[in-house]
Write an enzyme that holds these catalytic residues in place. Structure first.
Site, PDB file in Angstrom:
ATOM      1  N   ARG A  62      -0.193  -3.943  17.429  1.00  3.78           N
ATOM      2  CA  ARG A  62       0.904  -3.046  17.772  1.00  3.78           C
ATOM      3  C   ARG A  62       0.284  -1.862  18.508  1.00  3.78           C
ATOM      4  O   ARG A  62      -0.824  -1.422  18.187  1.00  3.78           O
ATOM      5  CB  ARG A  62       1.636  -2.549  16.522  1.00  3.78           C
ATOM      6  CG  ARG A  62       2.401  -3.623  15.803  1.00  3.78           C
ATOM      7  CD  ARG A  62       3.535  -4.207  16.638  1.00  3.78           C
ATOM      8  NE  ARG A  62       4.632  -3.266  16.782  1.00  3.78           N
ATOM      9  CZ  ARG A  62       5.659  -3.440  17.615  1.00  3.78           C
ATOM     10  NH1 ARG A  62       5.702  -4.498  18.397  1.00  3.78           N
ATOM     11  NH2 ARG A  62       6.634  -2.555  17.679  1.00  3.78           N
TER      12      ARG A  62
ATOM     13  N   ARG B 240       5.804   6.974  -6.761  1.00  6.86           N
ATOM     14  CA  ARG B 240       5.388   7.799  -7.895  1.00  6.86           C
ATOM     15  C   ARG B 240       6.583   8.281  -8.692  1.00  6.86           C
ATOM     16  O   ARG B 240       7.582   8.717  -8.115  1.00  6.86           O
ATOM     17  CB  ARG B 240       4.609   9.014  -7.402  1.00  6.86           C
ATOM     18  CG  ARG B 240       3.435   8.636  -6.553  1.00  6.86           C
ATOM     19  CD  ARG B 240       2.271   9.589  -6.708  1.00  6.86           C
ATOM     20  NE  ARG B 240       1.256   9.169  -5.744  1.00  6.86           N
ATOM     21  CZ  ARG B 240       1.136   9.705  -4.544  1.00  6.86           C
ATOM     22  NH1 ARG B 240       1.921  10.683  -4.180  1.00  6.86           N
ATOM     23  NH2 ARG B 240       0.220   9.259  -3.722  1.00  6.86           N
TER      24      ARG B 240
ATOM     25  N   ASP C 124      -8.930   2.974   7.325  1.00 10.95           N
ATOM     26  CA  ASP C 124      -8.816   4.427   7.285  1.00 10.95           C
ATOM     27  C   ASP C 124     -10.154   5.005   7.702  1.00 10.95           C
ATOM     28  O   ASP C 124     -11.193   4.331   7.651  1.00 10.95           O
ATOM     29  CB  ASP C 124      -8.446   4.898   5.871  1.00 10.95           C
ATOM     30  CG  ASP C 124      -6.979   4.623   5.533  1.00 10.95           C
ATOM     31  OD1 ASP C 124      -6.147   4.686   6.460  1.00 10.95           O
ATOM     32  OD2 ASP C 124      -6.677   4.341   4.360  1.00 10.95           O
TER      33      ASP C 124
ATOM     34  N   ARG D  90       8.407   8.636  14.642  1.00 18.20           N
ATOM     35  CA  ARG D  90       8.174   9.939  14.013  1.00 18.20           C
ATOM     36  C   ARG D  90       7.858  10.998  15.052  1.00 18.20           C
ATOM     37  O   ARG D  90       7.549  10.688  16.208  1.00 18.20           O
ATOM     38  CB  ARG D  90       7.048   9.850  12.982  1.00 18.20           C
ATOM     39  CG  ARG D  90       5.684   9.444  13.519  1.00 18.20           C
ATOM     40  CD  ARG D  90       4.679   9.313  12.381  1.00 18.20           C
ATOM     41  NE  ARG D  90       3.338   9.009  12.882  1.00 18.20           N
ATOM     42  CZ  ARG D  90       2.249   8.963  12.120  1.00 18.20           C
ATOM     43  NH1 ARG D  90       2.345   9.185  10.824  1.00 18.20           N
ATOM     44  NH2 ARG D  90       1.060   8.678  12.628  1.00 18.20           N
TER      45      ARG D  90
ATOM     46  N   TYR E 296      -7.370  -3.035   9.669  1.00 18.23           N
ATOM     47  CA  TYR E 296      -6.790  -1.703   9.563  1.00 18.23           C
ATOM     48  C   TYR E 296      -7.700  -0.880   8.655  1.00 18.23           C
ATOM     49  O   TYR E 296      -7.774  -1.107   7.460  1.00 18.23           O
ATOM     50  CB  TYR E 296      -5.371  -1.761   8.981  1.00 18.23           C
ATOM     51  CG  TYR E 296      -4.734  -0.392   8.924  1.00 18.23           C
ATOM     52  CD1 TYR E 296      -3.998   0.091  10.004  1.00 18.23           C
ATOM     53  CD2 TYR E 296      -4.899   0.430   7.818  1.00 18.23           C
ATOM     54  CE1 TYR E 296      -3.443   1.353   9.971  1.00 18.23           C
ATOM     55  CE2 TYR E 296      -4.354   1.693   7.776  1.00 18.23           C
ATOM     56  CZ  TYR E 296      -3.616   2.156   8.854  1.00 18.23           C
ATOM     57  OH  TYR E 296      -3.075   3.423   8.825  1.00 18.23           O
TER      58      TYR E 296
ATOM     59  N   ARG F 162       0.827  -1.215   0.000  1.00 16.80           N
ATOM     60  CA  ARG F 162       0.000   0.000   0.000  1.00 16.80           C
ATOM     61  C   ARG F 162       0.860   1.264   0.000  1.00 16.80           C
ATOM     62  O   ARG F 162       0.365   2.378   0.031  1.00 16.80           O
ATOM     63  CB  ARG F 162      -0.969  -0.002   1.194  1.00 16.80           C
ATOM     64  CG  ARG F 162      -0.340   0.003   2.539  1.00 16.80           C
ATOM     65  CD  ARG F 162      -1.346  -0.423   3.614  1.00 16.80           C
ATOM     66  NE  ARG F 162      -2.442   0.499   3.775  1.00 16.80           N
ATOM     67  CZ  ARG F 162      -2.431   1.566   4.570  1.00 16.80           C
ATOM     68  NH1 ARG F 162      -1.349   1.858   5.257  1.00 16.80           N
ATOM     69  NH2 ARG F 162      -3.484   2.335   4.681  1.00 16.80           N
TER      70      ARG F 162
ATOM     71  N   GLU G 297       6.453   9.509  18.702  1.00 24.62           N
ATOM     72  CA  GLU G 297       5.712   8.240  18.701  1.00 24.62           C
ATOM     73  C   GLU G 297       6.692   7.067  18.818  1.00 24.62           C
ATOM     74  O   GLU G 297       7.629   6.969  18.033  1.00 24.62           O
ATOM     75  CB  GLU G 297       4.895   8.095  17.415  1.00 24.62           C
ATOM     76  CG  GLU G 297       3.795   9.124  17.285  1.00 24.62           C
ATOM     77  CD  GLU G 297       2.863   8.848  16.118  1.00 24.62           C
ATOM     78  OE1 GLU G 297       2.958   7.763  15.510  1.00 24.62           O
ATOM     79  OE2 GLU G 297       2.032   9.723  15.820  1.00 24.62           O
TER      80      GLU G 297
END
Length: 367
Positions: free
Chosen positions: A249, A176, A350, A280, A348, A172, A300
């Site tokens: 997790r 580009r 979104d 991050r 998972y 995923r 995090e």
């Protein structure tokens, strides 16, 4: 006669959407949550005039026009576009992997040069049929980018070496061959002005909400209040972990207020080396283009989930998939209970997908 048509366990996005639709259909709902706030993991709280994402960055993005129109009933969205950067030992690279990344990494200028470099590194690695995340990543972006921008970060995030992770996790990841730093590339994206909590508050307007209520600790009494239950908590916890615990997790946040107006110049900076202990840093004010004199950052740290922790990401490997299938069979057979959301479906999701599924479930249920 029961007091309510629906008892909705969890005041997050799935529960709030279902509650809103049920109320519109003339149903009486009680929404409960064991936390002291609504909005689940998309909860935002004001600190120094900045909407802080307490449970990590949430950037709304979708290609589904109906979902976009739906959320815009409850909030006005800004034009925030997710363009994170990666910090590898002080070197900054653009994410998602695009021509800016390839130019910085190799000095290439054209898409043809970038593709040739990736093919050269893929051939040198001898990968034809990727069997794990490491091999999949190298076949997508080459060895250099894998070593600097994927290996350390992913190892920290999942607590396992990339050679032990399934290949599909990285599929995923956007790659580009344009100079476009828009991570999601979704038709609609942004952050609700005023934060997510205000948005969920509007979804729940007119619905009774009780906080600090532990459903599983008082299940029988709570079940007796309503005709049906909409459950958005962990599916394995609902059944008392009788088949064993599903793996997740978890994430630990270190949040601090800093006496500067701009700490890192971007909302999201990933630390991709293995040596930096956090994955991050989020600088929350940049989500809403804030000009406050101070700033709030969150580091995090990824961690293995244990009972009592917040579960964030399901570990969707073969073993957990098989265990979830057994729990799903139990859930499907449970009378009067609808299981939904990221934890209820061990998936998972979104945010846009949570809304889409909740609307679909509500439409079928309330028809």
């Amino acid at each position: 006669m029961k007091q309510y048509d629906y008892l909705i366990v969890g005041a997050g996005l799935f529960g709030a959407v279902f509650a809103h639709e049920a109320k519109k259909a003339g149903k009486k709902c009680l929404v409960i949550d064991k936390r002291d706030h609504i909005a689940g993991n998309i909860y935002t709280e004001a600190v120094e005039g900045i909407n802080v994402h307490r449970y990590g960055a949430h950037i709304f993005h979708t290609n589904n026009k109906a979902v976009w129109q739906y959320v815009n009933q409850f909030a006005e969205f800004n034009r925030y576009t997710n363009s994170p950067v990666a910090n590898y030992h002080g070197q900054i690279y653009n994410l998602p992997f695009n021509m800016n990344t390839f130019n910085k990494m190799w000095g290439v200028v054209t898409p043809a040069e970038a593709k040739a470099k990736i093919e050269e590194q893929k051939a040198a690695a001898g990968i034809t049929d990727p069997q794990n995340l490491e091999e999949q990543a190298i076949s997508l972006v080459g060895t250099d980018i894998y070593e600097k921008l994927i290996k350390g970060y992913t190892g920290k995030q999942w607590g396992r070496p990339c050679t032990e992770l399934p290949a599909f996790i990285i599929k995923r990841l956007p790659v580009r061959f344009t100079y476009d730093d828009n991570y999601f590339n979704a038709l609609y994206q942004g952050i609700p002005n005023g934060g997510y909590t205000a948005m969920v508050e509007k979804m729940l307007a007119g619905t009774e909400v009780h906080l600090n209520v532990d459903y599983l600790a008082d299940k029988a009494a709570l079940d007796a209040l309503a005709e049906k239950v909409v459950y958005t908590g962990p599916v394995d916890a609902y059944f008392g972990y009788r088949l064993g615990a599903l793996q997740y997790r978890s994430v630990r946040f270190e949040t601090e207020v800093l006496d500067t107006d701009n700490y890192q110049g971007n909302a999201v900076v990933n630390y991709t080396d293995a040596e930096t202990p956090y994955t991050r840093i989020i600088e929350h004010k940049h989500f809403e283009f804030g000009t406050q004199p101070k700033t709030v950052i969150s580091r995090e740290y990824s961690a293995e989930w244990k009972k009592g922790d917040e579960p964030y990401y399901p570990v969707n490997d073969e073993k957990n998939g098989a265990l979830y299938a057994q729990y799903k069979a139990l859930a499907d057979a449970e009378p009067g209970v609808i299981f939904g959301g990221r934890l209820g479906e061990y998936k998972y999701y979104d945010m846009d997908k949570v809304i889409e599924v909740a609307l679909d479930v509500a439409a079928k249920e309330l028809a």
